[in-house]
Design an enzyme around this catalytic site. Structure first.
Site, PDB file in Angstrom:
ATOM      1  N   ASP A 288       7.144  -5.661  -2.080  1.00  0.00           N
ATOM      2  CA  ASP A 288       5.761  -5.666  -1.593  1.00  0.00           C
ATOM      3  C   ASP A 288       4.898  -4.912  -2.608  1.00  0.00           C
ATOM      4  O   ASP A 288       4.929  -3.681  -2.668  1.00  0.00           O
ATOM      5  CB  ASP A 288       5.666  -4.990  -0.219  1.00  0.00           C
ATOM      6  CG  ASP A 288       6.300  -5.823   0.894  1.00  0.00           C
ATOM      7  OD1 ASP A 288       7.235  -6.587   0.598  1.00  0.00           O
ATOM      8  OD2 ASP A 288       5.870  -5.687   2.050  1.00  0.00           O
TER       9      ASP A 288
ATOM     10  N   LYS B 263      -0.291 -10.265   1.922  1.00  0.00           N
ATOM     11  CA  LYS B 263      -0.169  -9.277   2.992  1.00  0.00           C
ATOM     12  C   LYS B 263      -1.485  -8.515   3.124  1.00  0.00           C
ATOM     13  O   LYS B 263      -2.139  -8.213   2.124  1.00  0.00           O
ATOM     14  CB  LYS B 263       0.990  -8.331   2.634  1.00  0.00           C
ATOM     15  CG  LYS B 263       1.231  -7.159   3.568  1.00  0.00           C
ATOM     16  CD  LYS B 263       2.430  -6.354   3.074  1.00  0.00           C
ATOM     17  CE  LYS B 263       2.579  -5.026   3.812  1.00  0.00           C
ATOM     18  NZ  LYS B 263       3.723  -4.231   3.303  1.00  0.00           N
TER      19      LYS B 263
ATOM     20  N   LYS C  49       1.573 -12.023   5.857  1.00  0.00           N
ATOM     21  CA  LYS C  49       2.112 -10.828   6.511  1.00  0.00           C
ATOM     22  C   LYS C  49       0.982  -9.873   6.871  1.00  0.00           C
ATOM     23  O   LYS C  49       0.426  -9.208   5.997  1.00  0.00           O
ATOM     24  CB  LYS C  49       3.121 -10.121   5.592  1.00  0.00           C
ATOM     25  CG  LYS C  49       3.694  -8.820   6.192  1.00  0.00           C
ATOM     26  CD  LYS C  49       4.703  -8.176   5.259  1.00  0.00           C
ATOM     27  CE  LYS C  49       5.167  -6.818   5.773  1.00  0.00           C
ATOM     28  NZ  LYS C  49       6.162  -6.172   4.871  1.00  0.00           N
TER      29      LYS C  49
END
Length: 320
Positions: free
Chosen positions: A157, A220, A256
């Site tokens: 991430d 995300k 996400k």
């Protein structure tokens, strides 16, 4: 996605980015509609909550993380809902786990060790690239990705450099994210936009496009450390960018939301948003994740209530 990196194609997509304008009123109205949806009840609610569990990246990103609490996190990810509750629902043999565990780079080896000892193939995700601010030198950020992958992380991430987005340096942002993509190797890359620091919906949409063009497997919302994290209006802008990108390229990118998602009811609304905006194909861990640390506890309580007719106290369903 290599075709997108060819000079002419990249310039064409940068032209697309320069023309983007987001209708704020329409976004807010759509978000209001999503929040007003009625959620399913009884066994249908229980089924959707188990679906939500399988999409959770169970996360610990605290300064006092230790090998022991990472170990507990991994065990909880492997058995997120107590066996006796799953047995009552005839779901005990369906392999219900969370999608991944998410930790700092320095804790990746601990997570990999714990999961291996438990004979689990659960994914290990690591934040990287100067999380959460993304303000360290580029080579430092790249090396952090490489080290996390070397320690066994199968998902990374990353965070974008918000300065580049805020000043409209989209080509420079593309180049940085592209380098992160290369550093990830075979690991999946989720690009955190830190939407609470991007200023406008238009910036969020543009950053989403650039991240996808540079090879992101997911986009995300947040690190969870900003003052504003995952909100429905921002999510609508991001998933519309995902949809537009899919219609243009045929390539599916995951989504996400993360930060501040704490209740079972919220998880149902997120699943509803994805189903309505992107369709059933996105309702799976390959294309949808929920970044959360405390959400699972409330989902467990709701499933406990579905099975027993009573609500459990929090100490009856501990983290591990």
């Amino acid at each position: 996605l290599s075709a997108l990196r060819v000079g002419g194609q990249l310039w064409a997509y940068l032209g697309w980015i320069s023309k983007v304008r987001v209708n704020t009123h329409a976004v807010l109205k759509r978000a209001q509609t999503i929040q007003g949806h009625k959620t399913p009840k009884k066994q249908w609610q229980a089924a959707w909550l188990l679906k939500a569990v399988t999409c959770i990246d169970l996360t610990t990103l605290a300064g006092d993380d230790t090998p022991s609490n990472v170990h507990r996190l991994c065990l909880k990810a492997i058995q997120p809902v107590p066996y006796h509750l799953l047995n009552k629902m005839d779901m005990h043999d369906q392999g219900v786990t969370t999608a991944a565990v998410c930790v700092y780079p320095s804790r990746v080896a601990d997570a990999v060790k714990s999961l291996k000892a438990a004979n689990s193939s659960l994914a290990v995700a690591s934040v990287a690239t100067g999380f959460p601010a993304g303000q360290t030198p580029l080579e430092t950020r790249l090396q952090e990705v490489r080290l996390a992958v070397a320690d066994g992380a199968t998902e990374i991430d990353i965070v974008i450099n918000r300065t580049l987005a805020l000043t409209g340096q989209w080509e420079a942002m593309y180049e940085e994210v592209r380098q992160f993509r290369e550093a990830c190797g075979d690991a999946h890359m989720k690009t955190i936009l830190a939407v609470g620091e991007l200023g406008t919906f238009t910036n969020v949409y543009k950053a989403s496009l650039v991240a996808m063009m540079a090879g992101s497997d997911f986009i995300k919302t947040s690190t969870g450390k900003e003052s504003v994290n995952a909100t429905y209006p921002v999510a609508i802008v991001m998933v519309r960018a995902i949809r537009d990108y899919f219609l243009c390229t045929g390539h599916k990118v995951g989504f996400k939301p993360a930060g501040g998602i704490r209740t079972a009811h919220e998880s149902l609304l997120w699943l509803t948003l994805i189903k309505e905006e992107l369709g059933n194909d996105w309702l799976c861990p390959l294309l949808f994740r929920l970044g959360a640390s405390s959400l699972l506890a409330d989902i467990e309580r709701q499933i406990y209530h579905h099975v027993t007719g009573q609500y459990a106290a929090y100490h009856e369903l501990p983290m591990a």
